[in-house]
Design a protein around this motif. Structure first.
Motif, PDB file in Angstrom:
ATOM      1  N   LEU A  24      -9.051  -2.382   5.721  1.00 20.75           N
ATOM      2  CA  LEU A  24      -8.473  -2.950   6.947  1.00 20.75           C
ATOM      3  C   LEU A  24      -7.829  -4.303   6.644  1.00 20.75           C
ATOM      4  O   LEU A  24      -6.726  -4.608   7.115  1.00 20.75           O
ATOM      5  N   ALA A  25      -8.517  -5.110   5.836  1.00 23.55           N
ATOM      6  CA  ALA A  25      -7.987  -6.438   5.515  1.00 23.55           C
ATOM      7  C   ALA A  25      -6.666  -6.328   4.753  1.00 23.55           C
ATOM      8  O   ALA A  25      -5.680  -6.980   5.107  1.00 23.55           O
ATOM      9  N   THR A  28      -3.925  -4.854   6.968  1.00 22.91           N
ATOM     10  CA  THR A  28      -3.420  -5.829   7.940  1.00 22.91           C
ATOM     11  C   THR A  28      -2.454  -6.786   7.255  1.00 22.91           C
ATOM     12  O   THR A  28      -1.382  -7.092   7.770  1.00 22.91           O
ATOM     13  N   GLY A  31       0.536  -4.624   6.729  1.00 23.73           N
ATOM     14  CA  GLY A  31       1.101  -4.017   7.936  1.00 23.73           C
ATOM     15  C   GLY A  31       1.735  -5.016   8.882  1.00 23.73           C
ATOM     16  O   GLY A  31       2.739  -4.708   9.529  1.00 23.73           O
ATOM     17  N   VAL A  32       1.181  -6.235   8.959  1.00 22.81           N
ATOM     18  CA  VAL A  32       1.749  -7.230   9.876  1.00 22.81           C
ATOM     19  C   VAL A  32       3.177  -7.614   9.465  1.00 22.81           C
ATOM     20  O   VAL A  32       4.095  -7.521  10.290  1.00 22.81           O
ATOM     21  N   THR A  97      -6.191   2.311   2.623  1.00 18.85           N
ATOM     22  CA  THR A  97      -5.254   1.220   2.873  1.00 18.85           C
ATOM     23  C   THR A  97      -3.857   1.770   3.114  1.00 18.85           C
ATOM     24  O   THR A  97      -3.165   1.353   4.045  1.00 18.85           O
ATOM     25  N   THR A 101      -1.870   1.160   6.629  1.00 14.39           N
ATOM     26  CA  THR A 101      -0.779   0.193   6.686  1.00 14.39           C
ATOM     27  C   THR A 101       0.351   0.581   7.653  1.00 14.39           C
ATOM     28  O   THR A 101       0.719  -0.210   8.518  1.00 14.39           O
ATOM     29  N   ILE A 104      -0.795   0.289  11.266  1.00 20.42           N
ATOM     30  CA  ILE A 104      -0.840  -1.096  11.735  1.00 20.42           C
ATOM     31  C   ILE A 104       0.575  -1.652  11.919  1.00 20.42           C
ATOM     32  O   ILE A 104       0.849  -2.364  12.884  1.00 20.42           O
ATOM     33  N   VAL A 108       1.874  -3.358  15.327  1.00 17.03           N
ATOM     34  CA  VAL A 108       2.432  -4.708  15.398  1.00 17.03           C
ATOM     35  C   VAL A 108       3.856  -4.668  15.948  1.00 17.03           C
ATOM     36  O   VAL A 108       4.235  -5.474  16.804  1.00 17.03           O
ATOM     37  N   THR A 146      -2.196  -7.069  19.515  1.00 19.83           N
ATOM     38  CA  THR A 146      -2.397  -6.743  18.103  1.00 19.83           C
ATOM     39  C   THR A 146      -3.881  -6.533  17.807  1.00 19.83           C
ATOM     40  O   THR A 146      -4.254  -5.597  17.105  1.00 19.83           O
ATOM     41  N   LEU A 150      -5.559  -3.326  16.301  1.00 26.18           N
ATOM     42  CA  LEU A 150      -6.334  -3.331  15.055  1.00 26.18           C
ATOM     43  C   LEU A 150      -7.706  -2.704  15.277  1.00 26.18           C
ATOM     44  O   LEU A 150      -8.257  -2.053  14.382  1.00 26.18           O
TER      45      LEU A 150
END
Lengths: 217, 266
Positions: A24-25, A28, A31-32, A97, A101, A104, A108, A146, A150
């Motif tokens: 997730l980290a 993110t 993805g952001v 991941t 991605t 996310i 976003v 967001t 998430l």
């Protein structure tokens, strides 16, 4: 509950948590920016760019339309390059991941698109550059949406992570298959499902609470 | 002439704006000429769809005119490159009908935004924000979020934000149209006070003659993308020449007589 079962559950829960939180980290972090580029390049947005929007959009859609179990197997060569092995919890982080991605990125993109156009106009009237509009206006204003998105991604990833057993990734899903299903251990199956339910509830209510707090109403 | 030979703060010459729409090209502005003097409160009145909002957006080039020249504070904006244009926009404060405040920022941080964008140092930002918040009488509400403020308070934050970077021009786009009559009066009084205190040039876009009557020195009536009449407010009231102006004046007088009737009735 026997000591042995407890140890198994604890280890599997830990593997699931590591897989999901690390993936997730990273997702993110990737993805952001991807979502920001998709948003800015979309027609009628800050820096409309049809080729960029179309190419990125196609890649995102392709990844999202591949079932996770297939993605996981298809990515084994890439996983080997990145992690050095295609088996184990760290190896499962790679497909997780890559699956999360684009998800996310779309979250976003949509969250940024929903920011009131009037705010963008106000910032432009103040002489803001497109970069300043993204950093000072769009990202902070879309933060509640967001965070809600998430949360959705985290819950979906807990579900995906259950398939990580297919690459020997461990985790709660793997435990349920190996013990609950293959060894007819109904108690392990029940305990696993209970923990997954509790985990999803916890993530969802935590995410909701955070999103609410960020709304400042 | 009202300008008395002074250099105008805002000068529009032959400004046109055409929009491409699926059903063909639409001309929102069809050659607008305006000269607004330094320190003046100038009104632009028109019915919805007359081109008022497009006109005000052509002044800070949020909309780039299809033809014509825009000059603000001695700078020809229509010739500036994008970097210089961003710089020039900081000289032009803008107030919006729906406030356009950031929900994620307190009143204080909303006012600080234009200064952050302009790269001011934090200490100078703090000084200036407190100064303008005090001027609009919102010091006590500085840590509240927009959702916790009334409409009038939100618009005062909007005005404080527009003033923060010490602009030479303030553009108000229907700044009181979302407010009740009492709040409208207090916002108009605030704008008047700003004009008197620092001699700021204010351009007010509205569809309400009452706003023009109580605030403006001069007014231009716009209809179908053209200025049909302009002059000192008192003159226009005394001798409206165009049908649109007469409509606006009659509407206002009608409202006045209603209020008088109500007062008598009470």
């Amino acid at each position: 509950m026997s000591h042995e079962l407890f140890a198994l559950l604890a280890e599997s829960l830990q593997q699931t948590l590591i897989m999901v939180s690390v993936a997730l980290a990273i997702a993110t972090a990737l993805g952001v920016p991807l979502g920001v580029i998709l948003n800015a390049a979309a027609p009628g947005q800050l820096l409309p760019n049809a080729p960029v929007y179309r190419v990125l959009g196609a890649i995102v859609n392709a990844t999202r339309s591949t079932p996770f179990i297939i993605l996981m197997v298809a990515l084994i060569p890439l996983t080997r390059i990145i992690v050095g092995t295609s088996i184990g919890t760290p190896a499962a982080v790679v497909p997780l991941t890559i699956a999360a991605t684009p998800f996310i990125a779309r979250i976003v993109e949509a969250a940024l698109r929903d920011v009131d156009r009037g705010l963008v106009e106000a910032a432009q009237a103040m002489g803001a550059t497109p970069w300043q509009i993204v950093v000072k206006v769009l990202l902070p204003e879309s933060l509640p949406a967001t965070v809600a998105g998430l949360t959705l991604a985290a819950v979906a990833m807990i579900g995906y992570s259950a398939m990580a057993g297919a690459v020997g990734g461990g985790g709660l899903g793997d435990l349920a298959i190996r013990y609950g299903y293959e060894r007819f251990r109904a108690d392990v199956m029940a305990a696993t499902v209970a923990i997954l339910i509790a985990l999803v509830q916890l993530v969802q209510s935590g995410g909701d609470a955070l999103a609410r707090r960020l709304k400042h109403t | 002439m009202y300008l008395d030979g002074r250099i105008p703060m805002i000068e529009l010459s032959g400004v046109e704006k055409r929009f491409a729409t699926p059903s063909g090209e639409v001309a929102a502005l069809r050659g607008v000429d305006l000269r607004i003097g330094s320190g003046e409160i100038f009104g632009i009145i028109g019915k919805s769809g007359a081109g008022k909002s497009t006109l005000v957006r052509c002044i800070n080039l949020l909309e780039r005119p299809s033809a014509g020249r825009v000059n603000v504070a001695g700078r020809e904006l229509t010739t500036l490159g994008s970097g210089a244009l961003l710089e020039a926009r900081r000289e032009i404060g803008m107030v919006f009908q729906h406030f356009n405040l950031l929900a994620s920022r307190t009143a204080y941080r909303n006012v600080a935004l234009p200064l952050e964008l302009a790269g001011w140092r934090p200490r100078r930002i703090a000084e200036r924000v407190l100064e303008v918040l005090e001027f609009v009488d919102l010091l006590e509400q500085r840590d509240r979020y927009p959702a916790q403020l009334s409409g009038g308070q939100k618009q005062r934050v909007g005005i404080a934000r527009a003033l923060a970077a010490r602009p030479s021009v303030l553009l108000c786009d229907e700044a009181t149209s979302a407010l009740d009559p009492q709040t409208t009066a207090s916002i108009l009084a605030l704008l008047k006070r700003i004009n008197q205190a620092i001699g700021l040039t204010i351009l007010v876009i509205t569809h309400e003659m009452g706003v023009v009557a109580s605030l403006c020195d001069r007014v231009a009536v716009i209809e179908d993308g053209l200025v049909v009449e302009q002059g000192p407010v008192a003159e226009l009231f005394a001798q409206p020449r165009s049908a649109t102006t007469r409509d606006f004046v009659t509407a206002l007088e009608g409202m006045g007589s209603v209020t008088r009737t109500l007062r008598v009735a009470r």
